[in-house]
Design a protein around this motif. Structure first.
Motif, PDB file in Angstrom:
ATOM      1  N   ALA A 276       0.901  -1.257   0.053  1.00 33.37           N
ATOM      2  CA  ALA A 276       0.062   0.113   0.147  1.00 33.37           C
ATOM      3  C   ALA A 276       0.796   1.349   0.083  1.00 33.37           C
ATOM      4  O   ALA A 276       0.657   2.213  -0.793  1.00 33.37           O
ATOM      5  N   ALA A 277       1.783   1.354   0.825  1.00 32.90           N
ATOM      6  CA  ALA A 277       2.934   2.461   0.746  1.00 32.90           C
ATOM      7  C   ALA A 277       3.381   2.774  -0.447  1.00 32.90           C
ATOM      8  O   ALA A 277       3.601   3.727  -1.119  1.00 32.90           O
ATOM      9  N   ASP A 278       3.739   1.430  -1.066  1.00 34.16           N
ATOM     10  CA  ASP A 278       4.699   1.702  -2.507  1.00 34.16           C
ATOM     11  C   ASP A 278       3.593   2.363  -3.642  1.00 34.16           C
ATOM     12  O   ASP A 278       3.958   3.268  -4.502  1.00 34.16           O
ATOM     13  N   ILE A 279       2.238   1.872  -3.428  1.00 36.46           N
ATOM     14  CA  ILE A 279       1.379   2.497  -4.308  1.00 36.46           C
ATOM     15  C   ILE A 279       1.126   4.092  -4.046  1.00 36.46           C
ATOM     16  O   ILE A 279       1.061   4.921  -5.035  1.00 36.46           O
ATOM     17  N   ILE A 280       1.149   4.278  -2.756  1.00 39.53           N
ATOM     18  CA  ILE A 280       0.899   5.890  -2.381  1.00 39.53           C
ATOM     19  C   ILE A 280       2.338   6.746  -2.846  1.00 39.53           C
ATOM     20  O   ILE A 280       2.026   7.511  -3.508  1.00 39.53           O
ATOM     21  N   ILE A 281       3.271   6.098  -2.918  1.00 35.28           N
ATOM     22  CA  ILE A 281       4.723   6.836  -2.984  1.00 35.28           C
ATOM     23  C   ILE A 281       4.704   7.065  -4.773  1.00 35.28           C
ATOM     24  O   ILE A 281       5.206   7.794  -5.150  1.00 35.28           O
ATOM     25  N   ASN A 282       4.163   5.710  -5.409  1.00 35.07           N
ATOM     26  CA  ASN A 282       4.415   5.962  -6.826  1.00 35.07           C
ATOM     27  C   ASN A 282       3.164   6.642  -7.523  1.00 35.07           C
ATOM     28  O   ASN A 282       3.176   6.881  -8.641  1.00 35.07           O
ATOM     29  N   SER A 283       2.277   7.368  -6.706  1.00 34.23           N
ATOM     30  CA  SER A 283       1.194   7.846  -7.421  1.00 34.23           C
ATOM     31  C   SER A 283       1.271   9.497  -7.410  1.00 34.23           C
ATOM     32  O   SER A 283       1.505  10.034  -6.271  1.00 34.23           O
ATOM     33  N   LYS A 284       0.799   9.857  -8.467  1.00 39.35           N
ATOM     34  CA  LYS A 284       0.759  11.265  -8.655  1.00 39.35           C
ATOM     35  C   LYS A 284      -0.534  12.202  -8.259  1.00 39.35           C
ATOM     36  O   LYS A 284      -0.432  13.181  -7.519  1.00 39.35           O
ATOM     37  N   LEU A 285      -1.688  11.481  -8.072  1.00 35.88           N
ATOM     38  CA  LEU A 285      -2.901  11.974  -7.509  1.00 35.88           C
ATOM     39  C   LEU A 285      -3.489  10.831  -6.705  1.00 35.88           C
ATOM     40  O   LEU A 285      -3.916   9.684  -7.355  1.00 35.88           O
ATOM     41  N   THR A 286      -3.385  11.027  -5.470  1.00 33.23           N
ATOM     42  CA  THR A 286      -4.064   9.894  -4.285  1.00 33.23           C
ATOM     43  C   THR A 286      -4.976  10.552  -3.715  1.00 33.23           C
ATOM     44  O   THR A 286      -5.253  11.675  -3.144  1.00 33.23           O
ATOM     45  N   LEU A 287      -6.398   9.869  -3.695  1.00 31.46           N
ATOM     46  CA  LEU A 287      -7.353  10.248  -3.168  1.00 31.46           C
ATOM     47  C   LEU A 287      -7.998   9.384  -2.022  1.00 31.46           C
ATOM     48  O   LEU A 287      -7.541   8.014  -2.071  1.00 31.46           O
ATOM     49  N   ALA A 288      -8.809   9.774  -1.205  1.00 31.56           N
ATOM     50  CA  ALA A 288      -9.517   8.794  -0.258  1.00 31.56           C
ATOM     51  C   ALA A 288     -10.774   8.949  -0.290  1.00 31.56           C
ATOM     52  O   ALA A 288     -11.259  10.157  -0.568  1.00 31.56           O
ATOM     53  N   LEU A 289     -11.415   7.838  -0.165  1.00 32.56           N
ATOM     54  CA  LEU A 289     -13.146   8.140   0.058  1.00 32.56           C
ATOM     55  C   LEU A 289     -13.305   7.254   1.351  1.00 32.56           C
ATOM     56  O   LEU A 289     -12.869   6.196   1.719  1.00 32.56           O
ATOM     57  N   THR A 290     -13.840   8.163   2.282  1.00 38.56           N
ATOM     58  CA  THR A 290     -13.992   7.863   3.685  1.00 38.56           C
ATOM     59  C   THR A 290     -15.410   7.653   4.035  1.00 38.56           C
ATOM     60  O   THR A 290     -16.319   8.379   3.498  1.00 38.56           O
TER      61      THR A 290
END
Ligand code: NAD
Length: 246
Positions: free
Chosen positions: A8-22
């Motif tokens: 999960a951390a890798d995905i976040i680090i390699n993403s240019k636009l990260t969203l969260a749906l809470t």
């Protein structure tokens, strides 16, 4: 879990636009019950009976019995480690927008600035007749709270059967259509139309990280990494994993 957190951390680090749906699950550890889990407010007040705009229009005094109890709970709630961890990810430049179904203002209180409130916010009240707006805190000693025109006020939250605020819906759609990563946190993703967001993000090939106590219909369909457990523990661990691999 360690390995999943790293993925999960890798995905976040390699993403240019990260969203969260809470959803409601992220605020359970702050003391606000969600809809689906047993216990609390929603065992006594069926959302189908109390949380519809038809019910509010037909009998606002009755709906205000539930709203007053909900307001007491929300007013006492403070951000938990999940809200605070998401605020930290934003400050690190690793989380760009939160789209929340919650009306409790706890993301902002936890340090997040870019919050899209899909279902509104309970901290203000409006008159459906004359349009005047009030702060909820100004009206806490009135049951039901009334406008100066004497009509009963409605909290600025989206009841079932009401339209989603256009700017929140359009912005969420645009962002989901161009995101590289989406964190889905504490939602059963059954409330429509907000539950279309994970599918829209997936169509754009976004990676989906799901953090929930239980499996949902997303887990075996769009989710890439499922982190099962309480949002407070998992988000705190995820923030550490992002810092370690940053
Ligand atoms: P939901 O009640 O349908 O689902 C909650 C999800 O969170 C479930 O999948 C559950 O397993 C998970 N969960 C529960 N506790 C958790 C925890 N500690 N950590 C991680 N996950 C946890 O909630 P929903 O999908 O948000 O739908 C409810 C609707 O009601 C939403 O539209 C929301 O607007 C509204 N609502 C808001 C609040 C709030 O503002 N805090 C509270 C209740 C309901």
């Amino acid at each position: 879990m360690e390995k999943l957190l790293e993925q999960a951390a890798d995905i976040i680090i390699n993403s240019k636009l990260t969203l969260a749906l809470t959803g409601a699950g992220i605020s359970v550890e702050s003391g606000i019950p969600d809809f689906r889990s047993a216990g609390g407010l929603w065992d006594r007040f069926d959302p189908a009976e109390y949380a519809t705009i038809t019910a509010f229009r037909a009998n606002p005094e009755k709906v205000w019995e539930m709203l007053r109890e909900m307001d007491d709970v929300v007013n006492q709630a403070r951000p938990n480690p999940a809200h605070i961890g998401m605020g930290e990810l934003e400050k690190m430049g690793r989380l760009h927008y939160i789209i929340t179904q919650n009306i409790d203002n706890l993301h902002q209180a936890g340090g997040s600035a870019n919050v899209i409130e899909y279902h509104g916010n309970a901290s203000t009240l409006s008159c459906l007749w004359c349009g005047k707006k009030y702060k909820t805190e100004e009206k806490r000693n009135e049951l039901p709270p009334r406008c100066e025109c004497q009509k009963i006020l409605k909290p600025d939250v989206v009841f079932f059967g009401e339209a989603i605020p256009g700017d929140a819906m359009n912005r969420s759609f645009e962002l989901a259509s161009s995101a590289n990563a989406l964190m889905v946190v504490g939602t059963s993703a059954v409330v429509s139309p907000v539950n279309t967001i994970p599918g829209i993000a997936k169509q754009n090939r976004a990676k989906i990280i799901e953090i929930n106590k239980e499996h949902t219909h997303l887990t075996d369909s769009v989710t890439d990494v499922f982190l099962q457990g309480s949002a407070g523990n998992i988000i705190s661990a995820l923030v550490e994993a992002v810092k370690k691999n940053n």
